[in-house]
Design a protein around this motif. Structure first.
Motif, PDB file in Angstrom:
ATOM      1  N   LEU A 183      80.847   0.059  -6.344  1.00 43.93           N
ATOM      2  CA  LEU A 183      81.014  -0.327  -7.744  1.00 43.93           C
ATOM      3  C   LEU A 183      79.666  -0.463  -8.446  1.00 43.93           C
ATOM      4  O   LEU A 183      79.455   0.078  -9.539  1.00 43.93           O
ATOM      5  CB  LEU A 183      81.790  -1.642  -7.804  1.00 43.93           C
ATOM      6  CG  LEU A 183      82.132  -2.224  -9.171  1.00 43.93           C
ATOM      7  CD1 LEU A 183      82.997  -1.264  -9.955  1.00 43.93           C
ATOM      8  CD2 LEU A 183      82.853  -3.562  -8.993  1.00 43.93           C
ATOM      9  N   ILE A 184      78.728  -1.163  -7.823  1.00 45.65           N
ATOM     10  CA  ILE A 184      77.461  -1.448  -8.501  1.00 45.65           C
ATOM     11  C   ILE A 184      76.566  -0.206  -8.602  1.00 45.65           C
ATOM     12  O   ILE A 184      75.844  -0.034  -9.586  1.00 45.65           O
ATOM     13  CB  ILE A 184      76.725  -2.618  -7.803  1.00 45.65           C
ATOM     14  CG1 ILE A 184      75.692  -3.234  -8.766  1.00 45.65           C
ATOM     15  CG2 ILE A 184      76.076  -2.171  -6.515  1.00 45.65           C
ATOM     16  CD1 ILE A 184      76.293  -3.918  -9.967  1.00 45.65           C
ATOM     17  N   TRP A 185      76.613   0.677  -7.603  1.00 45.32           N
ATOM     18  CA  TRP A 185      75.784   1.884  -7.670  1.00 45.32           C
ATOM     19  C   TRP A 185      76.267   2.857  -8.752  1.00 45.32           C
ATOM     20  O   TRP A 185      75.492   3.711  -9.229  1.00 45.32           O
ATOM     21  CB  TRP A 185      75.744   2.583  -6.312  1.00 45.32           C
ATOM     22  CG  TRP A 185      74.660   2.067  -5.416  1.00 45.32           C
ATOM     23  CD1 TRP A 185      74.795   1.271  -4.321  1.00 45.32           C
ATOM     24  CD2 TRP A 185      73.249   2.319  -5.553  1.00 45.32           C
ATOM     25  NE1 TRP A 185      73.567   0.991  -3.767  1.00 45.32           N
ATOM     26  CE2 TRP A 185      72.595   1.621  -4.502  1.00 45.32           C
ATOM     27  CE3 TRP A 185      72.475   3.040  -6.455  1.00 45.32           C
ATOM     28  CZ2 TRP A 185      71.217   1.643  -4.334  1.00 45.32           C
ATOM     29  CZ3 TRP A 185      71.101   3.065  -6.298  1.00 45.32           C
ATOM     30  CH2 TRP A 185      70.484   2.372  -5.250  1.00 45.32           C
ATOM     31  N   ALA A 186      77.527   2.736  -9.129  1.00 44.08           N
ATOM     32  CA  ALA A 186      78.037   3.605 -10.198  1.00 44.08           C
ATOM     33  C   ALA A 186      77.360   3.328 -11.534  1.00 44.08           C
ATOM     34  O   ALA A 186      77.304   4.209 -12.401  1.00 44.08           O
ATOM     35  CB  ALA A 186      79.545   3.425 -10.332  1.00 44.08           C
ATOM     36  N   VAL A 187      76.821   2.129 -11.708  1.00 42.42           N
ATOM     37  CA  VAL A 187      76.240   1.740 -13.005  1.00 42.42           C
ATOM     38  C   VAL A 187      74.993   2.570 -13.340  1.00 42.42           C
ATOM     39  O   VAL A 187      74.940   3.206 -14.405  1.00 42.42           O
ATOM     40  CB  VAL A 187      75.946   0.229 -13.029  1.00 42.42           C
ATOM     41  CG1 VAL A 187      75.220  -0.151 -14.312  1.00 42.42           C
ATOM     42  CG2 VAL A 187      77.251  -0.568 -12.905  1.00 42.42           C
ATOM     43  N   PRO A 188      73.930   2.605 -12.500  1.00 43.00           N
ATOM     44  CA  PRO A 188      72.778   3.436 -12.859  1.00 43.00           C
ATOM     45  C   PRO A 188      73.092   4.923 -12.897  1.00 43.00           C
ATOM     46  O   PRO A 188      72.507   5.670 -13.701  1.00 43.00           O
ATOM     47  CB  PRO A 188      71.742   3.100 -11.770  1.00 43.00           C
ATOM     48  CG  PRO A 188      72.526   2.557 -10.624  1.00 43.00           C
ATOM     49  CD  PRO A 188      73.687   1.847 -11.239  1.00 43.00           C
ATOM     50  N   VAL A 189      74.008   5.375 -12.035  1.00 39.66           N
ATOM     51  CA  VAL A 189      74.402   6.792 -12.070  1.00 39.66           C
ATOM     52  C   VAL A 189      75.008   7.131 -13.432  1.00 39.66           C
ATOM     53  O   VAL A 189      74.706   8.175 -14.026  1.00 39.66           O
ATOM     54  CB  VAL A 189      75.397   7.099 -10.932  1.00 39.66           C
ATOM     55  CG1 VAL A 189      75.972   8.509 -11.085  1.00 39.66           C
ATOM     56  CG2 VAL A 189      74.715   6.956  -9.575  1.00 39.66           C
ATOM     57  N   ALA A 190      75.847   6.239 -13.951  1.00 36.13           N
ATOM     58  CA  ALA A 190      76.447   6.457 -15.264  1.00 36.13           C
ATOM     59  C   ALA A 190      75.391   6.474 -16.366  1.00 36.13           C
ATOM     60  O   ALA A 190      75.489   7.245 -17.324  1.00 36.13           O
ATOM     61  CB  ALA A 190      77.479   5.373 -15.548  1.00 36.13           C
ATOM     62  N   ILE A 235      70.066  -3.350  -8.277  1.00 36.10           N
ATOM     63  CA  ILE A 235      70.626  -1.996  -8.336  1.00 36.10           C
ATOM     64  C   ILE A 235      71.008  -1.626  -9.767  1.00 36.10           C
ATOM     65  O   ILE A 235      70.746  -0.518 -10.234  1.00 36.10           O
ATOM     66  CB  ILE A 235      71.860  -1.902  -7.414  1.00 36.10           C
ATOM     67  CG1 ILE A 235      71.454  -2.096  -5.955  1.00 36.10           C
ATOM     68  CG2 ILE A 235      72.557  -0.544  -7.585  1.00 36.10           C
ATOM     69  CD1 ILE A 235      72.628  -2.252  -5.013  1.00 36.10           C
ATOM     70  N   ALA A 236      71.609  -2.558 -10.469  1.00 34.16           N
ATOM     71  CA  ALA A 236      72.155  -2.255 -11.795  1.00 34.16           C
ATOM     72  C   ALA A 236      71.102  -2.231 -12.897  1.00 34.16           C
ATOM     73  O   ALA A 236      71.286  -1.552 -13.911  1.00 34.16           O
ATOM     74  CB  ALA A 236      73.240  -3.276 -12.156  1.00 34.16           C
ATOM     75  N   PHE A 237      69.991  -2.952 -12.727  1.00 35.49           N
ATOM     76  CA  PHE A 237      69.093  -3.170 -13.862  1.00 35.49           C
ATOM     77  C   PHE A 237      68.469  -1.892 -14.430  1.00 35.49           C
ATOM     78  O   PHE A 237      68.253  -1.818 -15.652  1.00 35.49           O
ATOM     79  CB  PHE A 237      67.985  -4.165 -13.499  1.00 35.49           C
ATOM     80  CG  PHE A 237      67.386  -4.819 -14.709  1.00 35.49           C
ATOM     81  CD1 PHE A 237      67.971  -5.949 -15.259  1.00 35.49           C
ATOM     82  CD2 PHE A 237      66.269  -4.287 -15.336  1.00 35.49           C
ATOM     83  CE1 PHE A 237      67.446  -6.537 -16.396  1.00 35.49           C
ATOM     84  CE2 PHE A 237      65.741  -4.868 -16.462  1.00 35.49           C
ATOM     85  CZ  PHE A 237      66.331  -6.002 -17.007  1.00 35.49           C
ATOM     86  N   PRO A 238      68.143  -0.855 -13.635  1.00 35.16           N
ATOM     87  CA  PRO A 238      67.593   0.366 -14.245  1.00 35.16           C
ATOM     88  C   PRO A 238      68.498   1.005 -15.291  1.00 35.16           C
ATOM     89  O   PRO A 238      68.043   1.857 -16.068  1.00 35.16           O
ATOM     90  CB  PRO A 238      67.400   1.294 -13.029  1.00 35.16           C
ATOM     91  CG  PRO A 238      67.177   0.368 -11.888  1.00 35.16           C
ATOM     92  CD  PRO A 238      68.076  -0.811 -12.161  1.00 35.16           C
ATOM     93  N   TYR A 239      69.747   0.602 -15.340  1.00 41.32           N
ATOM     94  CA  TYR A 239      70.648   1.086 -16.389  1.00 41.32           C
ATOM     95  C   TYR A 239      70.073   0.833 -17.779  1.00 41.32           C
ATOM     96  O   TYR A 239      70.302   1.618 -18.707  1.00 41.32           O
ATOM     97  CB  TYR A 239      71.997   0.377 -16.231  1.00 41.32           C
ATOM     98  CG  TYR A 239      73.062   0.790 -17.219  1.00 41.32           C
ATOM     99  CD1 TYR A 239      73.620   2.063 -17.182  1.00 41.32           C
ATOM    100  CD2 TYR A 239      73.541  -0.100 -18.178  1.00 41.32           C
ATOM    101  CE1 TYR A 239      74.610   2.441 -18.081  1.00 41.32           C
ATOM    102  CE2 TYR A 239      74.530   0.257 -19.064  1.00 41.32           C
ATOM    103  CZ  TYR A 239      75.061   1.531 -19.017  1.00 41.32           C
ATOM    104  OH  TYR A 239      76.039   1.897 -19.903  1.00 41.32           O
ATOM    105  N   ILE A 240      69.294  -0.249 -17.933  1.00 38.21           N
ATOM    106  CA  ILE A 240      68.712  -0.574 -19.238  1.00 38.21           C
ATOM    107  C   ILE A 240      67.789   0.528 -19.735  1.00 38.21           C
ATOM    108  O   ILE A 240      67.744   0.834 -20.925  1.00 38.21           O
ATOM    109  CB  ILE A 240      67.949  -1.930 -19.176  1.00 38.21           C
ATOM    110  CG1 ILE A 240      67.427  -2.334 -20.555  1.00 38.21           C
ATOM    111  CG2 ILE A 240      66.783  -1.877 -18.209  1.00 38.21           C
ATOM    112  CD1 ILE A 240      68.461  -2.631 -21.562  1.00 38.21           C
TER     113      ILE A 240
END
Length: 517
Positions: free
Chosen positions: A189-196, A133-138
């Motif tokens: 918590l974890i879904w907030a990361v890519p949204v941010a 879930i978090a990795f697309p943040y990159i």
């Protein structure tokens, strides 16, 4: 193109970074209270660390260290910087999209590479799911970092400095929402990361467009400039890889001790506050300024920029390091010890915080010294030095784990940081007067250390007077505020008395910007 107002730019970036770090503390306080040092907390730390680890390659790390000097010189010379930025944006986007898809497929192996101690329990599957879930943040944060580089090189620092605030606002909002509407806290918590990440990219895309650099996704072009960018970026990416190996070694060591990943993470957050405020501000401002001065043949201006950046770094970093080493216990207890986070966990975190505090000046000085190489398109020399630091880190972290447990990971980070500073400093001696220390820096460095030592005595005395008040519910936040306030007021008063700084000079710099003497 107007010159960058150096100290004013440091303060602009530093203030926004401070706001982001304060919100980051709020985020970590809530996470520690709700999740403690349990499996969900550690799975989140590992999952969130994965995109943040790789952003050192693609975002404000290696890629930008190569991109910003070239872009700054093109901007100074009027050699179509917009076309170069567009080509870099499209090329980076293509690489990141492919990389993100590959990471989704190999996520279990990435988690094992980060924390193989998870293999035997439920933390592993949780971290793999969170990681996907978090990795697309990159993707989003790396493109945002390139846009930040464009804005910083043109002397526009506010939007780039404010963007990280969005991450913590969105994460904190997600946790509050989870508390109100219910549902799984870790999932919110974890879904907030890519949204941010999407929000940060959107903010900077608009800011860059308004600055005259509208970016769009287009077919990448392998131009001579892009080939040159890749040649310069590759050694920097390898150096960034060495730094990430250091982090991986620390995480691997910690993963074999229950709760240790969370202890190291929370201690990291504490020393990252001054590190972020000072080092990020210097790294963001100094590299484009040096690059443009070198392009314009202003060697004296480059030397002045280096010396004032070092002075600014020491002015804020040495007292912060002193405080982290001397009052880590009250800091950790007041900020984190509540709910699921026990007194024993607070003690362990405080011990690691003090070790990191010893290395804080080294971590900041690296950000001052590295731009001297990067502005000259020399990314190979820092890479060689990073290899030496990596070896030192691995030997201390792995070997020391048998003697002092997970504390060895913190000692390894600190000692390897100082080794890197020594190597970088030795390397700058070949640059001659352009990297020479001027008389003002020599005078003020000694006075800053003396003022910090005096502040340390004030902190210890104030802590003794406050006593158990620092650990009592309902009053401990006020007691900590008194302790920290006493340290801040005493330091700047003593620094002014010793001639380590001038408050009037800081006020003038905030209004007009620093000028070479």
């Amino acid at each position: 193109m107007k010159p960058i107002r150096l100290l004013a730019a440091f303060l602009t970036v530093g203030i926004w970074t401070l706001l982001s770090r304060i919100l980051g503390f709020v985020r970590d306080i809530v996470i520690a209270a709700r999740l403690g040092d349990g499996p969900v907390a550690e799975a989140f730390v590992v999952a969130f660390s994965l995109p943040n680890m790789f952003r050192r390659f693609f975002a404000e790390g290696a890629f930008n260290m190569a991109f910003v000097p070239i872009f700054s010189r093109k901007l100074e010379a009027g050699e179509d910087p917009k076309r170069f930025a567009q080509d870099a944006f499209s090329g980076l986007a293509m690489v990141l999209i492919a990389f993100t898809l590959i990471a989704q497929a190999i996520m279990p192996w990435l988690v094992l590479a980060m924390a193989s101690g998870f293999r035997a329990d439920g933390r592993f599957e949780l971290a793999v799911g969170f990681g996907r879930i978090a990795f697309p943040y990159i993707l989003f944060i790396s493109l945002a970092a390139l846009l930040s580089g464009v804005l910083n090189a043109t002397g526009r620092f506010v939007a780039a400095a404010a963007a990280p605030v969005l991450l913590n606002i969105i994460v904190v909002a997600s946790m509050l929402t989870a508390s109100i509407v219910g549902g799984d806290f870790g999932t919110w918590l974890i879904w907030a990361v890519p949204v941010a990440g999407v929000a940060q990219l959107g903010l900077l895309w608009v800011a860059a467009a308004r600055a005259g650099f509208p970016m769009r996704l287009s077919r990448p072009r392998l131009t001579p400039d892009m080939k040159r960018l890749m040649r310069i970026a590759l050694p920097a990416m390898l150096a960034g890889g060495v730094v990430q190996v250091n982090l991986l070694v620390g995480r691997q060591v910690a993963s074999y001790f229950d709760g240790a990943i969370q202890y190291l993470n929370l201690a990291d957050r504490l020393y990252q506050l001054p590190l972020g405020v000072v080092a990020i501000a210097i790294g963001v401002v100094l590299l484009p300024d040096l690059s443009r001065r070198l392009a314009g043949g202003d060697a004296q201006g480059g030397r002045n920029a280096f010396n004032r950046a070092t002075e600014f770094a020491l002015l804020l970093t040495v007292p912060a390091a002193t405080a982290l080493m001397l009052i880590s216990g009250p800091l950790v207890s007041v900020l984190y010890q509540r709910g699921a986070f026990s007194a024993e966990a607070a003690i362990q975190t405080a011990e690691v915080t003090a070790i990191y505090g010893l290395g804080l000046p080294a971590f900041v000085l690296q950000k001052v010294l590295q731009p001297l190489f990067f502005a000259r398109h020399d990314t190979r020399t820092p890479f060689r030095y990073a290899l030496v630091a990596m070896l030192i880190n691995a030997v201390i972290a792995i070997g020391g784990a048998f003697l002092i447990g997970f504390h060895a990971a913190a000692w390894a980070t600190t000692l390897a940081g100082w080794a890197m500073v020594v190597l970088l400093w030795a390397g700058t001696r070949r640059m001659g007067d352009a990297a020479a220390v001027d008389a003002r820096l020599k005078r003020r460095a000694i006075r800053i250390v003396a003022a910090s030592a005096a502040m340390g005595l004030v902190l210890l005395g104030t802590e003794w007077l406050l006593g158990e008040t620092l650990y009592r519910d309902h009053v401990r936040f006020g007691a900590l505020a008194c302790l920290v306030g006493a340290g801040i007021v005493s330091y700047f008063a003593i620094a002014q008395l010793f001639g380590a700084t001038s408050l009037g000079e800081i006020r003038r710099s905030m209004r007009r910007g620093a000028r070479p003497e």
